[in-house]
Structure formats: C-alpha cells, structure tokens
Scaffold this motif. Structure first.
Motif, mmCIF file in Angstrom:
data_model
loop_
_atom_site.group_PDB
_atom_site.id
_atom_site.type_symbol
_atom_site.label_atom_id
_atom_site.label_comp_id
_atom_site.label_asym_id
_atom_site.label_seq_id
_atom_site.Cartn_x
_atom_site.Cartn_y
_atom_site.Cartn_z
ATOM 1 N N PRO A 172 -0.712 7.349 -0.244
ATOM 2 C CA PRO A 172 -1.757 8.306 -0.625
ATOM 3 C C PRO A 172 -2.986 7.627 -1.224
ATOM 4 O O PRO A 172 -4.094 8.147 -1.132
ATOM 5 N N GLN A 173 -2.773 6.458 -1.822
ATOM 6 C CA GLN A 173 -3.909 5.769 -2.432
ATOM 7 C C GLN A 173 -4.937 5.326 -1.402
ATOM 8 O O GLN A 173 -6.117 5.204 -1.720
ATOM 9 N N ALA A 174 -4.514 5.092 -0.176
ATOM 10 C CA ALA A 174 -5.467 4.695 0.863
ATOM 11 C C ALA A 174 -6.406 5.859 1.180
ATOM 12 O O ALA A 174 -7.621 5.668 1.354
ATOM 13 N N ILE A 175 -5.868 7.072 1.265
ATOM 14 C CA ILE A 175 -6.713 8.249 1.490
ATOM 15 C C ILE A 175 -7.651 8.437 0.312
ATOM 16 O O ILE A 175 -8.861 8.673 0.485
ATOM 17 N N ALA A 176 -7.104 8.329 -0.904
ATOM 18 C CA ALA A 176 -7.932 8.499 -2.102
ATOM 19 C C ALA A 176 -9.037 7.447 -2.170
ATOM 20 O O ALA A 176 -10.174 7.744 -2.554
ATOM 21 N N GLY A 269 5.978 -6.616 14.919
ATOM 22 C CA GLY A 269 6.831 -6.591 13.740
ATOM 23 C C GLY A 269 6.434 -7.545 12.636
ATOM 24 O O GLY A 269 7.101 -7.601 11.598
ATOM 25 N N HIS A 270 5.355 -8.297 12.819
ATOM 26 C CA HIS A 270 4.938 -9.250 11.788
ATOM 27 C C HIS A 270 4.209 -8.566 10.627
ATOM 28 O O HIS A 270 4.097 -9.156 9.540
ATOM 29 N N TYR A 271 3.667 -7.391 10.855
ATOM 30 C CA TYR A 271 2.841 -6.743 9.833
ATOM 31 C C TYR A 271 3.318 -5.317 9.572
ATOM 32 O O TYR A 271 3.712 -4.599 10.503
ATOM 33 N N ASN A 272 3.270 -4.931 8.324
ATOM 34 C CA ASN A 272 3.477 -3.547 7.913
ATOM 35 C C ASN A 272 2.385 -3.221 6.894
ATOM 36 O O ASN A 272 2.406 -3.738 5.773
ATOM 37 N N ILE A 273 1.413 -2.402 7.297
ATOM 38 C CA ILE A 273 0.269 -2.115 6.425
ATOM 39 C C ILE A 273 0.327 -0.697 5.870
ATOM 40 O O ILE A 273 -0.664 -0.227 5.299
ATOM 41 N N ARG A 274 1.442 -0.012 5.994
ATOM 42 C CA ARG A 274 1.510 1.391 5.594
ATOM 43 C C ARG A 274 1.225 1.597 4.108
ATOM 44 O O ARG A 274 0.740 2.660 3.710
ATOM 45 N N TYR A 275 1.519 0.594 3.288
ATOM 46 C CA TYR A 275 1.239 0.703 1.855
ATOM 47 C C TYR A 275 0.291 -0.398 1.401
ATOM 48 O O TYR A 275 0.213 -0.704 0.215
ATOM 49 N N ASP A 276 -0.404 -0.962 2.368
ATOM 50 C CA ASP A 276 -1.413 -1.983 2.090
ATOM 51 C C ASP A 276 -2.772 -1.274 2.050
ATOM 52 O O ASP A 276 -3.458 -1.154 3.065
ATOM 53 N N VAL A 277 -3.144 -0.799 0.869
ATOM 54 C CA VAL A 277 -4.368 0.008 0.728
ATOM 55 C C VAL A 277 -5.612 -0.757 1.182
ATOM 56 O O VAL A 277 -6.444 -0.202 1.910
ATOM 57 N N PRO A 331 -0.191 8.314 -6.775
ATOM 58 C CA PRO A 331 0.695 7.136 -6.762
ATOM 59 C C PRO A 331 0.582 6.343 -5.469
ATOM 60 O O PRO A 331 0.207 6.886 -4.427
ATOM 61 N N LEU A 332 0.893 5.074 -5.581
ATOM 62 C CA LEU A 332 0.876 4.215 -4.395
ATOM 63 C C LEU A 332 1.976 4.618 -3.419
ATOM 64 O O LEU A 332 1.756 4.656 -2.200
ATOM 65 N N ARG A 333 3.160 4.941 -3.957
ATOM 66 C CA ARG A 333 4.314 5.286 -3.131
ATOM 67 C C ARG A 333 5.111 6.360 -3.897
ATOM 68 O O ARG A 333 5.941 6.045 -4.736
ATOM 69 N N PRO A 334 4.864 7.639 -3.600
ATOM 70 C CA PRO A 334 5.473 8.703 -4.401
ATOM 71 C C PRO A 334 6.907 9.041 -4.035
ATOM 72 O O PRO A 334 7.467 9.983 -4.580
ATOM 73 N N TRP A 335 7.519 8.314 -3.120
ATOM 74 C CA TRP A 335 8.880 8.628 -2.680
ATOM 75 C C TRP A 335 9.731 7.361 -2.718
ATOM 76 O O TRP A 335 9.232 6.242 -2.579
#
Length: 364
Positions: A172-176, A269-277, A331-335
C-alpha cells in the motif's frame, strides 16, 4: 440518508460514498471560486458588465458553505471511526454510520476553514477540507502542513488503498507514495477535472487526472487494460473515472500489479518488487510495460539478471527519503501472508460477423 431497512428515525451516512461526496463538493466549490475570479478579471479587462461573474461568485459562496458543513460532518464520522465509537450499522451492501443532526455543529456560512490551505496540487486540493491532526515524527518535530493534510487524505482513503493493494499483492505504501509525491512535489494549478469526460486525453497525450496523475492516453494505461488488469475503457470513460479518488487508486494499484507480474515473469524469478516501494514508484513514474519488458530482456541477454535494480527517478528518491511519512500513511505490509492476486483476463477480441458472402452467385 435514511436507514435502508426503513427506520424513520435513523439519520446517518454511508461510507465510503460520503467521503466521495464531500471530496467532489469541495472540489466543485474550489473550481467555481476560481472560475468566478477568472471571469471577473476577463470582463473587467474588456470593460463590460461584471454582474455574471458576481452571480457566479454568489453561487460559489453557497457551494463553499455547503462544502464546509459537509466537511464538519465528515470530521465527526472520521472521529467515530478512529475511536471505534458511535453506532455503525452493517448491511450486506454497505456500512452506515449514525450521525444525528444534533451531533454535528453547523458552521457559520462564509467562515473560512480553520487553517490556511496547504500548497497541494489541484487533484488533492480537497485534502484541505479534512481536519489536520497536528501529526509529529518520531523525534517530536511536526509534519509540514502539506504532509499533515495529505496524511488526513490517506486516513480517509486508507481502507480503499489497502484493499486495492491487497488485490494485486503490492505494498500500500507504493500507492501512497505515488499520490503523495504528485500532490506535494509535482504541484499543478490547472483544474484538469473541468474537462474530464471531454476526451481531451486523446489530443493531449500527457493529460492526467485524479490523485497520482494517471495519464489517460499513455501507452501504459492501454497496456494494463489490454492485459486484463483493468476493464477496457475509452479515454472519456477513463477521464471520468480518474476524477474520483477510488478510480485513481484502482488504476495505480492495477498498474503496479502489472509491473510486479512482468518483473517476475521476464526477470525469470530473480526479482520480486511487490513490496519494493522505490522500484514500484520508479516504474510507475518512468516506464510502460513494453519498455520494462525490453529492459529485462536485455538484462537476460547480457547475463545481468539478478543484478540489483537501482531506482533513480525523483519519485522513488523522495519515497526513500520519506519512509517515516509513508509509515504514518499506511503500512508497508498489512498482512502476515501474501495474498494471491487474481489472474488478469484480457478482454475478448470481437470477431467480425460473417454477414453475406462477398462473392455473387452465378445466375441459374
């Protein structure tokens, strides 16, 4: 509004529809005030009767008075939500907050807001209609008026931001960060929402609308819709939807979800940016899906997959410097467990009707 099951004594509001109403009413008041001023100056310059501008100004004052009263009621609802107090009525379709008339002090018409307007871009100017909590950083220093106003806007839209982020499994922080940067660092005074729905995005390729300034005619928006992350829409339909706060949040989340999936697939599979704001905002600000796929393919050819992705645009740089602000917003990761995003379904390509045979039959 009346309670949906017909209780004649119920007086309350439906969320988040009430927040949308207050936002639109405040923005309408602002635009009317600006139009009245611009019209008066033009008529004065032409040395003609200025009474039309004065009538428009009277209308703007009336709308401003209504917006101020709505904002007062909104403050009451938000206070109840924060304190988890007050009657909340849930139905299968909506949540209603009881708001008796006697519980809301009515402001005096024409009185200005209690604080000076924060210097925000036009698409988030209505954050000035929300109460500021005087928020402070961990070291005791206060957030700026602009930051405090944007944080109030984030608080009002927190549930929507988190819900859309959860849908596509992004932070959510990326949207914010995208919305806050555009509001405070890329300040625009042009009231673009005056021409929303006109199709101007088909002509002005950089035309943007709503929080986060989504560019309605950009290749990125077309790509995200074509790949099924968002419904296929015309430019006019996008413009109208993006003038709503919820519509903008949906588009930003869909765009960032698409970038996350492309990065996983083309990055092998080398990168996961889902929580990389920083990286999500880097791509949101500076690339489209096809460009990013080409970048990742080039890395693969050169054997550089796995090298650290380094964001350099102004939006991600700001996000890295303002982590405390983003933490105060959402929050960066609310779950605890990462949600599984839905599989995007590209829209079906309409098949041409066979119609009549183009080859004439021979005469018998």
């Amino acid at each position: 509004m009346s309670y949906p099951v017909g209780n004649p004594n119920f007086s309350g509001v439906q969320q988040p529809a009430f927040d949308h109403l207050v936002s639109r009413h405040g923005r309408a008041a602002f635009v009317l005030e600006q139009l009245a001023g611009d019209l008066w100056w033009e008529l004065q310059r032409l040395n003609v009767d200025t009474s039309p501008a004065m009538r428009l100004r009277t209308l703007a004052q009336r709308v401003r008075s209504q917006a101020t009263e709505l904002q007062t009621r909104q403050s009451r609802v938000h206070a109840m939500q924060r304190q988890r107090s007050g009657a909340k009525l849930c139905t299968p379709g909506s949540i209603y907050w009881e708001l008796p008339e006697t519980a809301v002090p009515t402001p005096q018409p024409g009185h200005p807001p209690p604080t000076d307007p924060a210097k925000l871009s036009i698409e988030l100017w209505d954050a000035n209609l929300l109460p500021r909590a005087g928020r402070k950083r961990s070291d005791g220093t206060p957030f700026s008026p602009e930051e405090d106003a944007v944080l109030s806007w984030m608080a009002a839209h927190r549930e929507s931001i988190i819900a859309e982020a959860r849908k596509w499994n992004i932070s959510p922080q990326a949207i914010a960060a995208a919305i806050a940067w555009e509001a405070m660092e890329n300040v625009k005074g042009i009231p673009a929402n005056q021409i929303a729905g006109s199709g101007i995005g088909s002509i002005v390729k950089k035309a943007s609308f709503g929080p986060g300034k989504v560019h309605v005619g950009a290749p990125l928006v077309n790509q995200v819709e074509e790949r099924g992350y968002l419904p296929r829409r015309t430019v006019r339909e996008r413009e109208s939807l993006l003038t709503s706060d919820e519509g903008s949040i949906q588009y930003i989340a869909g765009i960032m979800g698409a970038f996350s999936k492309v990065t996983e697939d083309r990055g092998k599979g080398h990168y996961n940016i889902r929580y990389d704001v920083p990286m999500l905002t880097q791509l949101y600000q500076g690339r489209d899906l096809a460009q990013w796929e080409a970048d990742l393919d080039e890395r693969a050819r050169e054997g550089r997959l796995g090298e650290k992705l380094v964001p350099g645009n102004s939006m991600p740089q700001w996000a890295m410097r303002n982590q405390e602000f983003l933490n105060a917003a959402v929050p960066l990761r609310p779950w605890k467990t990462e949600p599984t995003p839905p599989q995007p379904i590209p829209p079906a390509v309409p098949q041409p009707s066979p119609g009549l045979s183009p080859t004439p039959r021979s005469a018998p």
